[in-house]
Enzyme design. Structure first.
Site, short mmCIF file in Angstrom:
data_model
loop_
_atom_site.label_atom_id
_atom_site.label_comp_id
_atom_site.label_asym_id
_atom_site.label_seq_id
_atom_site.Cartn_x
_atom_site.Cartn_y
_atom_site.Cartn_z
N ARG A 18 -33.09 13.12 -20.40
CA ARG A 18 -33.93 13.49 -21.54
C ARG A 18 -33.15 13.67 -22.83
O ARG A 18 -33.74 13.90 -23.88
CB ARG A 18 -34.69 14.79 -21.22
CG ARG A 18 -35.80 14.63 -20.21
CD ARG A 18 -36.92 13.75 -20.71
NE ARG A 18 -37.64 14.36 -21.82
CZ ARG A 18 -38.73 15.11 -21.69
NH1 ARG A 18 -39.24 15.33 -20.47
NH2 ARG A 18 -39.32 15.62 -22.75
N HIS A 43 -17.34 14.58 -10.83
CA HIS A 43 -16.72 13.26 -10.76
C HIS A 43 -17.06 12.51 -12.05
O HIS A 43 -18.00 11.71 -12.09
CB HIS A 43 -17.24 12.49 -9.54
CG HIS A 43 -16.51 11.23 -9.27
ND1 HIS A 43 -16.27 10.77 -7.98
CD2 HIS A 43 -15.95 10.31 -10.08
CE1 HIS A 43 -15.62 9.61 -8.04
NE2 HIS A 43 -15.42 9.32 -9.31
N ARG A 45 -17.04 9.72 -14.80
CA ARG A 45 -16.72 8.30 -14.82
C ARG A 45 -16.54 7.84 -16.26
O ARG A 45 -17.03 8.49 -17.19
CB ARG A 45 -17.82 7.52 -14.10
CG ARG A 45 -17.75 7.70 -12.58
CD ARG A 45 -18.75 6.85 -11.86
NE ARG A 45 -18.44 6.72 -10.44
CZ ARG A 45 -18.79 7.61 -9.51
NH1 ARG A 45 -19.47 8.67 -9.85
NH2 ARG A 45 -18.46 7.43 -8.24
N GLU A 70 -12.87 14.96 -9.33
CA GLU A 70 -12.65 13.69 -8.64
C GLU A 70 -12.62 12.55 -9.64
O GLU A 70 -13.28 12.60 -10.68
CB GLU A 70 -13.80 13.41 -7.65
CG GLU A 70 -13.99 14.45 -6.57
CD GLU A 70 -15.15 14.12 -5.67
OE1 GLU A 70 -15.21 14.67 -4.56
OE2 GLU A 70 -16.01 13.29 -6.06
N THR A 100 -21.58 4.66 -6.82
CA THR A 100 -20.98 5.82 -6.18
C THR A 100 -19.74 5.36 -5.44
O THR A 100 -19.52 4.16 -5.28
CB THR A 100 -21.98 6.51 -5.23
OG1 THR A 100 -21.40 7.73 -4.74
CG2 THR A 100 -22.34 5.61 -4.06
N HIS A 195 -19.36 12.77 1.31
CA HIS A 195 -20.17 11.57 1.06
C HIS A 195 -21.27 11.48 2.12
O HIS A 195 -21.01 11.20 3.28
CB HIS A 195 -19.37 10.27 1.06
CG HIS A 195 -20.04 9.20 0.23
ND1 HIS A 195 -19.78 8.99 -1.11
CD2 HIS A 195 -21.02 8.32 0.55
CE1 HIS A 195 -20.53 8.02 -1.57
NE2 HIS A 195 -21.31 7.60 -0.58
N GLY A 218 -23.12 16.83 -2.87
CA GLY A 218 -23.89 16.81 -4.10
C GLY A 218 -25.27 16.22 -3.95
O GLY A 218 -26.28 16.92 -3.99
N HIS A 219 -25.33 14.91 -3.72
CA HIS A 219 -26.62 14.20 -3.72
C HIS A 219 -27.61 14.80 -2.72
O HIS A 219 -28.75 15.13 -3.08
CB HIS A 219 -26.40 12.71 -3.42
CG HIS A 219 -27.65 11.90 -3.47
ND1 HIS A 219 -28.22 11.48 -4.66
CD2 HIS A 219 -28.44 11.43 -2.48
CE1 HIS A 219 -29.32 10.78 -4.39
NE2 HIS A 219 -29.48 10.75 -3.08
#
Length: 242
Positions: A18, A43, A45, A70, A100, A195, A218-219
């Site tokens: 948003r 993490h 990127r 990470e 990912t 993971h 996380g996810h």
């Protein structure tokens, strides 16, 4: 007890959708710690599509538990980590356009590079971890880089465990990770994992991976929290990790 570090990338993704500051990433990080998590993982990127480099710096003044950053150790990432000096840096060989993380390091091919990077971080009192597949030779060579820990890449375990309908199939899903942990123990490496670990598969993983120090989730945790609430979910993980 195995420590739970919560990856908050998905909170940043929701905020960025948003363009404002809702949810507030820093507030969520503080709340996650208050709910009982023993660490915060990010993490960042290069495209900053979820965690921004500014977030990484701001969190330094917020996180009071373990702070784990990470990423692929390119020059920009190295400079970020050295400026922040988190508790731990986890080196992940993900491509810039990767959705990912999808593979661990080849610690044989990249050993000289990893040695150099790890020495840089350790000379600044930052604990190091290398993201690896559950392969004994890879773990043995990881030890030669000077790293403190490895992080086992657990996607294959999560996938195979989800398909398992018998005790034998569950054992087959975890077997490479049990063996990898025994190898890590034998060469003096601490063991992290992450993971696709979830409430469905975390207890079995914990029970069968000796000396598991930390998991980074996380996810799945954020998805589970949509239904169950983040406070409740964190405490469910802590219960399963005891």
């Amino acid at each position: 007890m195995t420590k739970l570090s919560v990856n908050i990338n998905k909170i940043a993704t929701l905020r960025n959708a948003r363009g404002g500051n809702v949810p507030n990433l820093l507030t969520v990080a503080k709340d996650i710690e208050e709910f009982g998590a023993q660490g915060i993982t990010i993490h960042p990127r290069p495209d900053e599509r979820h965690i921004r480099y500014a977030d990484a710096r701001d969190l330094k003044n917020i996180v009071t538990t373990e702070y784990n950053i990470e990423g692929n150790p390119n020059q920009k990432f190295i400079e970020l980590v050295l400026a922040i000096k988190p508790t731990q840096v986890t080196l992940v060989p993900d491509a810039e356009d990767a959705i990912t993380s999808n593979a661990g390091w080849d610690t044989i091919k990249h050993q000289d590079f990893l040695k150099e990077v790890i020495q840089t971080f350790k000379s600044n009192n930052i604990r190091t971890s290398i993201f690896v597949d559950p392969i004994s030779t890879i773990i043995e060579h990881a030890a030669k880089t000077g790293t403190d820990r490895i992080e086992l890449y657990t996607e294959s375990y999560a996938h195979n465990y989800s398909l398992a309908t018998t005790a034998e199939e569950k054992e087959a899903a975890i077997a490479p990770f049990t063996k990898a942990a025994l190898t890590a123990n034998s060469v003096g490496l601490g063991i992290n994992a992450g993971h696709d670990l979830s409430l469905d598969n975390i207890r079995y993983f914990k029970e069968n991976v000796p000396n598991l120090l930390e998991v980074s989730i996380g996810h799945a945790l954020i998805c589970e929290a949509l239904y169950l609430g983040i406070d409740n979910v964190i405490n469910m993980y802590l219960h399963k990790l005891k």
